[in-house]
Structures are given as structure tokens and as C-alpha cells.
Design a protein around this motif. Sequence first.
Motif, PDB file in Angstrom:
ATOM      1  N   SER A  36       0.840  -1.376  -0.180  1.00 55.28           N
ATOM      2  CA  SER A  36      -0.402  -0.213  -0.269  1.00 55.28           C
ATOM      3  C   SER A  36       0.891   1.458  -0.074  1.00 55.28           C
ATOM      4  CB  SER A  36      -1.002   0.109   1.797  1.00 55.28           C
ATOM      5  OG  SER A  36      -0.094   0.299   2.482  1.00 55.28           O
ATOM      6  N   ALA A  37       2.032   1.373   0.394  1.00 55.92           N
ATOM      7  CA  ALA A  37       3.175   2.376   0.083  1.00 55.92           C
ATOM      8  C   ALA A  37       3.723   2.893  -0.545  1.00 55.92           C
ATOM      9  CB  ALA A  37       3.970   2.504   1.500  1.00 55.92           C
ATOM     10  N   CYS A  38       3.196   1.429  -1.999  1.00 58.52           N
ATOM     11  CA  CYS A  38       4.149   1.501  -3.542  1.00 58.52           C
ATOM     12  C   CYS A  38       2.911   2.170  -4.078  1.00 58.52           C
ATOM     13  CB  CYS A  38       4.288   0.085  -3.522  1.00 58.52           C
ATOM     14  SG  CYS A  38       5.925  -0.534  -2.207  1.00 58.52           S
ATOM     15  N   THR A  39       1.955   2.965  -3.805  1.00 53.71           N
ATOM     16  CA  THR A  39       1.312   3.560  -4.595  1.00 53.71           C
ATOM     17  C   THR A  39       1.913   4.333  -5.579  1.00 53.71           C
ATOM     18  OG1 THR A  39      -0.523   3.577  -3.753  1.00 53.71           O
ATOM     19  CG2 THR A  39      -1.058   4.923  -4.999  1.00 53.71           C
ATOM     20  N   VAL A  40       1.266   4.348  -7.199  1.00 50.31           N
ATOM     21  CA  VAL A  40       2.109   5.177  -7.765  1.00 50.31           C
ATOM     22  C   VAL A  40       0.689   5.849  -8.607  1.00 50.31           C
ATOM     23  CG1 VAL A  40       2.599   5.365 -10.256  1.00 50.31           C
ATOM     24  CG2 VAL A  40       4.427   4.010  -8.786  1.00 50.31           C
ATOM     25  N   GLY A  41       0.338   6.763  -8.898  1.00 49.32           N
ATOM     26  CA  GLY A  41      -0.707   7.079  -9.024  1.00 49.32           C
ATOM     27  C   GLY A  41      -0.135   9.132  -9.405  1.00 49.32           C
ATOM     28  N   SER A  42      -1.082   9.772 -10.081  1.00 56.29           N
ATOM     29  CA  SER A  42      -0.862  11.192 -10.431  1.00 56.29           C
ATOM     30  C   SER A  42      -0.982  12.459  -9.946  1.00 56.29           C
ATOM     31  CB  SER A  42      -1.226  11.600 -11.847  1.00 56.29           C
ATOM     32  OG  SER A  42      -1.899  11.331 -12.400  1.00 56.29           O
ATOM     33  N   GLY A  43      -2.676  11.719  -9.243  1.00 56.79           N
ATOM     34  CA  GLY A  43      -3.142  12.789  -8.961  1.00 56.79           C
ATOM     35  C   GLY A  43      -3.834  13.911  -9.748  1.00 56.79           C
ATOM     36  N   THR A  44      -3.885  13.445 -11.231  1.00 57.04           N
ATOM     37  CA  THR A  44      -4.748  14.155 -12.552  1.00 57.04           C
ATOM     38  C   THR A  44      -4.864  13.745 -13.460  1.00 57.04           C
ATOM     39  OG1 THR A  44      -2.454  14.996 -13.096  1.00 57.04           O
ATOM     40  CG2 THR A  44      -1.971  16.625 -11.601  1.00 57.04           C
ATOM     41  N   GLN A  45      -6.201  14.197 -13.915  1.00 55.82           N
ATOM     42  CA  GLN A  45      -6.396  13.768 -15.187  1.00 55.82           C
ATOM     43  C   GLN A  45      -5.498  12.916 -16.201  1.00 55.82           C
ATOM     44  OE1 GLN A  45      -9.578  13.050 -15.557  1.00 55.82           O
ATOM     45  NE2 GLN A  45     -10.198  14.452 -14.032  1.00 55.82           N
ATOM     46  N   ILE A  46      -5.360  11.579 -16.525  1.00 56.02           N
ATOM     47  CA  ILE A  46      -4.603  10.669 -17.444  1.00 56.02           C
ATOM     48  C   ILE A  46      -5.169  11.499 -19.424  1.00 56.02           C
ATOM     49  CG2 ILE A  46      -3.799   8.526 -18.403  1.00 56.02           C
ATOM     50  CD1 ILE A  46      -4.521   7.848 -15.415  1.00 56.02           C
ATOM     51  N   PRO A  81      -7.790  11.270  -3.439  1.00 58.99           N
ATOM     52  CA  PRO A  81      -5.628  10.976  -3.952  1.00 58.99           C
ATOM     53  C   PRO A  81      -5.758  10.397  -4.656  1.00 58.99           C
ATOM     54  CG  PRO A  81      -6.165  10.083  -1.747  1.00 58.99           C
ATOM     55  CD  PRO A  81      -7.701  10.533  -1.800  1.00 58.99           C
ATOM     56  N   ALA A  82      -4.005  10.716  -4.736  1.00 56.24           N
ATOM     57  CA  ALA A  82      -3.776   9.433  -5.795  1.00 56.24           C
ATOM     58  C   ALA A  82      -3.891   8.193  -5.289  1.00 56.24           C
ATOM     59  CB  ALA A  82      -1.763   9.709  -5.977  1.00 56.24           C
ATOM     60  N   ALA A  83      -3.731   7.234  -4.720  1.00 58.69           N
ATOM     61  CA  ALA A  83      -3.906   6.087  -3.910  1.00 58.69           C
ATOM     62  C   ALA A  83      -4.924   5.610  -4.328  1.00 58.69           C
ATOM     63  CB  ALA A  83      -3.672   6.127  -2.482  1.00 58.69           C
ATOM     64  N   ALA A  84      -6.007   6.484  -4.301  1.00 58.81           N
ATOM     65  CA  ALA A  84      -7.381   5.823  -4.437  1.00 58.81           C
ATOM     66  C   ALA A  84      -7.492   5.260  -6.129  1.00 58.81           C
ATOM     67  CB  ALA A  84      -8.325   7.135  -4.903  1.00 58.81           C
ATOM     68  N   GLN A  85      -6.456   6.527  -7.587  1.00 59.19           N
ATOM     69  CA  GLN A  85      -5.931   5.792  -8.724  1.00 59.19           C
ATOM     70  C   GLN A  85      -5.848   4.321  -8.415  1.00 59.19           C
ATOM     71  OE1 GLN A  85      -4.037   8.697  -9.919  1.00 59.19           O
ATOM     72  NE2 GLN A  85      -5.392  10.023 -11.442  1.00 59.19           N
ATOM     73  N   THR A  86      -4.993   4.322  -7.907  1.00 56.90           N
ATOM     74  CA  THR A  86      -4.593   3.435  -8.665  1.00 56.90           C
ATOM     75  C   THR A  86      -5.110   1.342  -7.577  1.00 56.90           C
ATOM     76  OG1 THR A  86      -2.033   3.875  -8.166  1.00 56.90           O
ATOM     77  CG2 THR A  86      -2.790   1.286  -7.376  1.00 56.90           C
ATOM     78  N   ILE A  87      -5.945   1.644  -6.832  1.00 52.67           N
ATOM     79  CA  ILE A  87      -6.972   0.786  -6.050  1.00 52.67           C
ATOM     80  C   ILE A  87      -8.278   0.545  -6.687  1.00 52.67           C
ATOM     81  CG2 ILE A  87      -8.488   0.600  -3.531  1.00 52.67           C
ATOM     82  CD1 ILE A  87      -6.448   1.708  -2.603  1.00 52.67           C
ATOM     83  N   GLY A  88      -8.569   1.298  -7.333  1.00 54.50           N
ATOM     84  CA  GLY A  88      -9.828   1.225  -8.276  1.00 54.50           C
ATOM     85  C   GLY A  88      -9.682   0.363  -9.468  1.00 54.50           C
ATOM     86  N   VAL A  89      -7.855   0.890 -10.102  1.00 54.94           N
ATOM     87  CA  VAL A  89      -7.529   0.134 -11.200  1.00 54.94           C
ATOM     88  C   VAL A  89      -7.548  -1.738 -10.504  1.00 54.94           C
ATOM     89  CG1 VAL A  89      -5.835  -0.401 -12.706  1.00 54.94           C
ATOM     90  CG2 VAL A  89      -6.594   1.829 -12.423  1.00 54.94           C
ATOM     91  N   GLN A  90      -7.104  -1.473  -9.401  1.00 53.83           N
ATOM     92  CA  GLN A  90      -7.033  -3.290  -8.638  1.00 53.83           C
ATOM     93  C   GLN A  90      -8.092  -3.712  -8.541  1.00 53.83           C
ATOM     94  OE1 GLN A  90      -4.805  -2.647  -5.059  1.00 53.83           O
ATOM     95  NE2 GLN A  90      -5.015  -5.312  -4.827  1.00 53.83           N
TER      96      GLN A  90
END
Length: 368
Positions: A36-46, A81-90
Motif C-alpha cells: 500500500s506504500a507503493c502506490t503509483v498515481g498522478s493525482g491528476t487527469q490522464i 488522492p492518487a492512492a485511490a487511482q491505483t486501488i480502483g484499477v486493482q
Amino acid sequence: MAAGKGGIGILAVVLVPVLVVMLSMWVLFFGGDSASACTVGSGTQINVDGIAADAAVGAYTHDQLVNAALIANAAVTLGLPAAAQTIGVQAAIGESTLRNLDYGDGAINPDGSVADSIGLFQQQSFWGSVAERMDPTSSASLFFARLPGVAGWESMDPSLTINAVQGNADPNYYTQFRADAVAIMTFLTGGSPAGAGGGGCAVSGDAKALAVNLVAAMGAGKLVLAEDRYAAEIRGVADGSASSICGIDVRILQVITIALNNFGQVGVSDLNRQCTGSIEGAGTESAHWINGGGHAVDFYSLNGHGLTGCDTDSMKLLSILDPLVPAGSRAGQAQCRTATYSHITQFQDTTNHLHFDVGFTDGPVANP
């Protein structure tokens, strides 16, 4: 979501608050997944239109990557936050492999009804209309709307967080999809690769702190020791009771931590042989034994897959470790690999595990 993925169907709406409390207690006692500490995300629109037609991340191709980007963008739109992006994709990987399915698995809900799960998140009718559930952005928004209701989600194991939102039966089901989610988000955002130090995954240099976290990982089933005598070595470092011949090199504790940061489950079969009195293989010349012992680790599994030293998971771990470990670090099983490394030297060893050691180098493990 589909009951075939451990879903509990309509009862999920009622049970989610209970699950949140239970999962929060689990995290309190055992700690969150280090990944969970290894989240990659921009926090901005892709920029979805900027994804090339031939783009691919492993087995995930253009349309799946577009869906991942739309999911990530929905999180941003809702101010998460950016962490949510990765969680949603996961979550969507676990539910649909990022394919917008117009069908579910036909599983039976606890009340006897047939699950009518559809879409990226395999949401049933109580989530929203068919149109909402079949629209990538809308279905992701339905998922993210419930995320803030999971108390402490940002510090929880991502799989537990998703479980609390989706309401499936197995809280660890989504762990197996974490690495893919991080890889996809890394590609979409141009972030640093998943790994120790990547995406904010700094690794402590304090042996006791590392060991305490590893004990928590053992309690959570994330770190599995083949024999309790090796688990006892980690516990000894954690509680300060380890003798002079039962310690573990801080760099080996860091290497194990790095493995946990990148794999949902890590299996270790050997550490300090001087502590256990084991003389095998290289005997007293082994990095498991020399200078008090504990300068080597043998991994026997990653994500539940047995290792040979030349399998995909072994190769992935070595590629993650190579830029971080000191020159002169060593990996066994050279006879079954053709890869070369900048910092890791290689030697022949039995191909029923992955051996890694720092017994013949004095350099530190680096954090990017």
C-alpha cells in the motif's frame, strides 16, 4: 460484484459497515500490506486520447488501458488522492480484467437470486442502472463514492479496502492483482517503477523496526517462513533477544521488505544457519553462516508460486533489487538464467528456490 469472486451479493449493502470495523481492527493488530506504500498515481487527469493504439502493459492492451485511465480519472474528478487511482484499477482487474463485460458469472446470491453483475466492477443492480454500471466512468464513480466511507482506507491493505467497498467474501482476493495495477498506473502516469523506493516506498535502515514489520507480516500471512526456527530469528531481532549468532543482516531484512513491497505473499525457507546449526550446501563458507550468519535469504515462493531462480517472479525480484543493492551482492541459480545485472553477481545453486546474499560486500541497500 459477482458472487463467484467471493461475493456476498445483496447482503453486501448491509454488511459493509460491519466489514469496515472488522477490517480496521485487522489492520490495527497486523498492519496494512506494505504494497500500500507503493502506490503509483498522478493525482491528476490522464490523457486518454494519448494512449497509443498498440500500447500494452504485460497482457493488458489498449482498450484495457483506456478503461484503467478512465477509472483513474474518475477518482480525480471526485477529489480523491492518487492512492485511490491505483486501488480502483486493482479492483477492476480483479473483477473484469479491465474489460467492460455486459454479463457476470451467474453466481447465486445468499437470498437465492442470480447475481446480475456487469461492467468493469461487476456491480449488481443495487449499485445503479444498467447504463451507469456499463459506463466506465460512471461505474468507477459508483465505486469511488463508497471509498471514503471505509475508515482508514488510505493506510489499509489495498485488498482489504476493495473488499470493504465491493463486499466480497475473501478479503485477500484482490492482493494478486496489486502488482499489475501498479504497473499499469506506472505506465499511464509515467511514474517510477513499482518497487522498493518506487512510488514513495522508502525502506527503513533500522533492523529492529524492519523486523517488527516483518513479524506483523507473518501474523497477517503475507510473510511465510518454511520453518518456525527461521521465524524465531526474525522475532528475536524484533524483540531484541537475538544472540550474536542469531542476528540477521539489516540488508537482508531490507531485501525481504522490498519483496513484500512488490508481492502479495513472500515465502522464505532459510536465513541464519549458524543460529540453527545447519551445515549444508556451502557449509561454513555460506553467506548464511559466515560472520555470525544471517547475510543471506532463500526465497521459496512469491505470490504462492514456487521458485526456481529463473521463473518470472524470481526474475522480477532480481530486476527490482539490482539497482538498489550494493555491488557484489549475489544471486544463486545462475545456470538457469541468461540475464546479467549491474550490481548482482551470480553463481550456480539448486533450482528449487531463489538465493540472495550480501555476505561478501559491505555496501548499503540504497533508497532512490
